[in-house]
Motif scaffolding. Structure first.
Motif, PDB file in Angstrom:
ATOM      1  N   ILE A  60      33.647  34.278  48.870  1.00 23.51           N
ATOM      2  CA  ILE A  60      33.951  33.841  47.509  1.00 23.51           C
ATOM      3  C   ILE A  60      35.467  33.827  47.369  1.00 23.51           C
ATOM      4  O   ILE A  60      36.127  34.835  47.614  1.00 23.51           O
ATOM      5  CB  ILE A  60      33.345  34.798  46.455  1.00 23.51           C
ATOM      6  CG1 ILE A  60      31.849  35.023  46.716  1.00 23.51           C
ATOM      7  CG2 ILE A  60      33.598  34.265  45.050  1.00 23.51           C
ATOM      8  CD1 ILE A  60      31.003  33.785  46.594  1.00 23.51           C
ATOM      9  N   PHE A  61      36.022  32.689  46.980  1.00 17.23           N
ATOM     10  CA  PHE A  61      37.473  32.582  46.845  1.00 17.23           C
ATOM     11  C   PHE A  61      37.879  32.847  45.398  1.00 17.23           C
ATOM     12  O   PHE A  61      37.409  32.188  44.470  1.00 17.23           O
ATOM     13  CB  PHE A  61      37.953  31.206  47.300  1.00 17.23           C
ATOM     14  CG  PHE A  61      37.845  31.010  48.787  1.00 17.23           C
ATOM     15  CD1 PHE A  61      38.831  31.492  49.625  1.00 17.23           C
ATOM     16  CD2 PHE A  61      36.736  30.369  49.340  1.00 17.23           C
ATOM     17  CE1 PHE A  61      38.736  31.325  50.999  1.00 17.23           C
ATOM     18  CE2 PHE A  61      36.630  30.201  50.713  1.00 17.23           C
ATOM     19  CZ  PHE A  61      37.635  30.686  51.546  1.00 17.23           C
ATOM     20  N   VAL A  62      38.755  33.824  45.228  1.00 18.10           N
ATOM     21  CA  VAL A  62      39.193  34.263  43.902  1.00 18.10           C
ATOM     22  C   VAL A  62      40.566  33.656  43.604  1.00 18.10           C
ATOM     23  O   VAL A  62      41.528  33.902  44.350  1.00 18.10           O
ATOM     24  CB  VAL A  62      39.272  35.797  43.839  1.00 18.10           C
ATOM     25  CG1 VAL A  62      39.798  36.254  42.478  1.00 18.10           C
ATOM     26  CG2 VAL A  62      37.903  36.405  44.121  1.00 18.10           C
ATOM     27  N   PRO A  63      40.686  32.864  42.525  1.00 11.95           N
ATOM     28  CA  PRO A  63      41.970  32.230  42.210  1.00 11.95           C
ATOM     29  C   PRO A  63      42.941  33.201  41.524  1.00 11.95           C
ATOM     30  O   PRO A  63      42.631  33.781  40.484  1.00 11.95           O
ATOM     31  CB  PRO A  63      41.572  31.093  41.263  1.00 11.95           C
ATOM     32  CG  PRO A  63      40.330  31.603  40.584  1.00 11.95           C
ATOM     33  CD  PRO A  63      39.615  32.456  41.590  1.00 11.95           C
ATOM     34  N   VAL A  64      44.101  33.364  42.104  1.00  8.05           N
ATOM     35  CA  VAL A  64      45.135  34.248  41.557  1.00  8.05           C
ATOM     36  C   VAL A  64      46.379  33.421  41.291  1.00  8.05           C
ATOM     37  O   VAL A  64      46.813  32.639  42.140  1.00  8.05           O
ATOM     38  CB  VAL A  64      45.455  35.397  42.536  1.00  8.05           C
ATOM     39  CG1 VAL A  64      46.593  36.259  41.992  1.00  8.05           C
ATOM     40  CG2 VAL A  64      44.214  36.250  42.788  1.00  8.05           C
ATOM     41  N   ARG A  65      46.956  33.592  40.109  1.00  7.04           N
ATOM     42  CA  ARG A  65      48.123  32.794  39.712  1.00  7.04           C
ATOM     43  C   ARG A  65      49.172  33.685  39.061  1.00  7.04           C
ATOM     44  O   ARG A  65      48.835  34.678  38.411  1.00  7.04           O
ATOM     45  CB  ARG A  65      47.686  31.681  38.748  1.00  7.04           C
ATOM     46  CG  ARG A  65      48.815  30.752  38.295  1.00  7.04           C
ATOM     47  CD  ARG A  65      48.285  29.644  37.411  1.00  7.04           C
ATOM     48  NE  ARG A  65      47.420  28.740  38.148  1.00  7.04           N
ATOM     49  CZ  ARG A  65      47.858  27.697  38.852  1.00  7.04           C
ATOM     50  NH1 ARG A  65      49.161  27.431  38.907  1.00  7.04           N
ATOM     51  NH2 ARG A  65      47.004  26.917  39.483  1.00  7.04           N
ATOM     52  N   ILE A  66      50.434  33.313  39.222  1.00 10.14           N
ATOM     53  CA  ILE A  66      51.509  34.052  38.571  1.00 10.14           C
ATOM     54  C   ILE A  66      51.848  33.395  37.236  1.00 10.14           C
ATOM     55  O   ILE A  66      51.637  32.197  37.031  1.00 10.14           O
ATOM     56  CB  ILE A  66      52.770  34.134  39.449  1.00 10.14           C
ATOM     57  CG1 ILE A  66      53.426  32.756  39.612  1.00 10.14           C
ATOM     58  CG2 ILE A  66      52.456  34.749  40.802  1.00 10.14           C
ATOM     59  CD1 ILE A  66      54.798  32.815  40.275  1.00 10.14           C
ATOM     60  N   SER A  67      52.353  34.196  36.330  1.00 13.80           N
ATOM     61  CA  SER A  67      52.921  33.708  35.082  1.00 13.80           C
ATOM     62  C   SER A  67      54.406  34.041  35.143  1.00 13.80           C
ATOM     63  O   SER A  67      54.807  35.183  34.908  1.00 13.80           O
ATOM     64  CB  SER A  67      52.253  34.392  33.879  1.00 13.80           C
ATOM     65  OG  SER A  67      52.903  34.041  32.683  1.00 13.80           O
ATOM     66  N   GLY A  68      55.196  33.061  35.504  1.00 14.01           N
ATOM     67  CA  GLY A  68      56.615  33.289  35.702  1.00 14.01           C
ATOM     68  C   GLY A  68      57.173  32.284  36.690  1.00 14.01           C
ATOM     69  O   GLY A  68      56.654  31.175  36.818  1.00 14.01           O
ATOM     70  N   ASN A  69      58.166  32.677  37.407  1.00 10.23           N
ATOM     71  CA  ASN A  69      58.871  31.764  38.301  1.00 10.23           C
ATOM     72  C   ASN A  69      58.484  32.007  39.760  1.00 10.23           C
ATOM     73  O   ASN A  69      58.219  33.137  40.172  1.00 10.23           O
ATOM     74  CB  ASN A  69      60.388  31.944  38.160  1.00 10.23           C
ATOM     75  CG  ASN A  69      60.858  31.666  36.748  1.00 10.23           C
ATOM     76  OD1 ASN A  69      60.492  30.658  36.153  1.00 10.23           O
ATOM     77  ND2 ASN A  69      61.666  32.569  36.209  1.00 10.23           N
TER      78      ASN A  69
END
Length: 273
Positions: A60-69
């Motif tokens: 299962i691929f879990v999407p991880v994202r940053i909030s910033g630069n």
């Protein structure tokens, strides 16, 4: 008056210059990280090995994202099991998480693989849950608690798909037998999730699948006539067993309602469908 004006401009210029040179005046905020699911429904993931019994594991691929630069160097983040919400066992049901994960340089989002196992015979009779959340590191803060948590429930039996709640008005409360009858009659496990963009475009097809399901549960005798690979065998008490001829050991009970005289399938909870 001119001299006074020049004096004020000089003070402003000097002040701005000194602020630009002094790092104490530069505003820095640590970037955040979160699980990038569309909504709360998508954060509760259901998976069943019943569709692919030959697999001993799945990812299962879990999407991880940053909030910033984004930055030009690697950064690390942590994803950890929430023990109080988890019934799955490490090594037996899932591959243990790494101590930390890497957000590569110049990257703002990645997919983290979570490996789950289909080696426990008990998964044929039970569902286990793997709950997890992100944790703060020196590189990333966790300032969005509602975007920080997700869970995967899995087994080797049918599980309620995410789309079911959107079609409960037509299908009723979920049961595994009902789900199995839906798969038998439609040949699909895909229905639109109505919170998705453009989901309305798939509604006509979805209604067709529901009509296929309704045809089976409302008149199973006619349905079997049209689908001879299936059979209905009468029992001594007048009830019937519904099954695929290739697997006669896997039966679904069809019971007569004495009040109406009609026959109804019975689910795993003893409830009429």
């Amino acid at each position: 008056m001119k001299n006074w004006t020049l004096f004020i401009i000089t003070i402003i210029v000097l002040g701005v210059s000194s602020c630009g040179e002094n790092p104490d005046f530069v505003y820095h905020e640590q970037d955040n990280i979160y699980l990038d699911y569309e909504d709360s429904t998508a954060r509760v993931i259901s998976h069943s090995f019943a569709y692919t019994p030959e697999k001993v594991e799945d990812t299962i691929f879990v999407p991880v994202r940053i909030s910033g630069n984004t930055v030009n160097y690697d950064r690390t983040f942590k994803m950890a099991v929430v023990a109080d919400e988890t019934s799955a066992e490490a090594e037996l049901h899932y591959q243990p998480f790494k101590s930390e994960y890497t957000m590569p340089a110049d990257t703002g989002a990645i997919l983290v693989p979570v490996v789950i196992y289909n080696t426990d015979p008990g998964l044929a009779e039970k569902t286990v849950t793997l709950a997890f959340e992100l944790e703060a590191t020196s590189d990333f803060q966790i300032n969005f608690p509602h975007l920080n948590y997700a869970e995967i429930s899995f087994s080797n039996r049918l599980e309620q798909p995410n789309w079911w709640t959107f079609w409960m008005g037509q299908l009723g409360l979920y049961s595994r037998v009902k789900h199995q009858l839906f798969l038998i009659s439609t040949g699909t496990n895909d229905m639109p999730i109505m919170s998705d963009p453009d989901a309305y475009l798939l509604v006509p097809e979805a209604l067709y699948h529901i009509s296929q399901y309704t045809a089976l549960v409302s008149d199973p005798f006619s349905w079997v006539d049209d689908n001879p690979e299936y059979a209905l065998t009468e029992k001594e008490n007048g009830d019937y067993e519904f099954y695929l001829k290739e697997t006669p050991e896997k039966v679904i009970l069809l019971k007569k309602d004495e009040g109406t005289g009609s026959y109804q399938f019975i689910d795993e909870n003893g409830q009429s469908i």
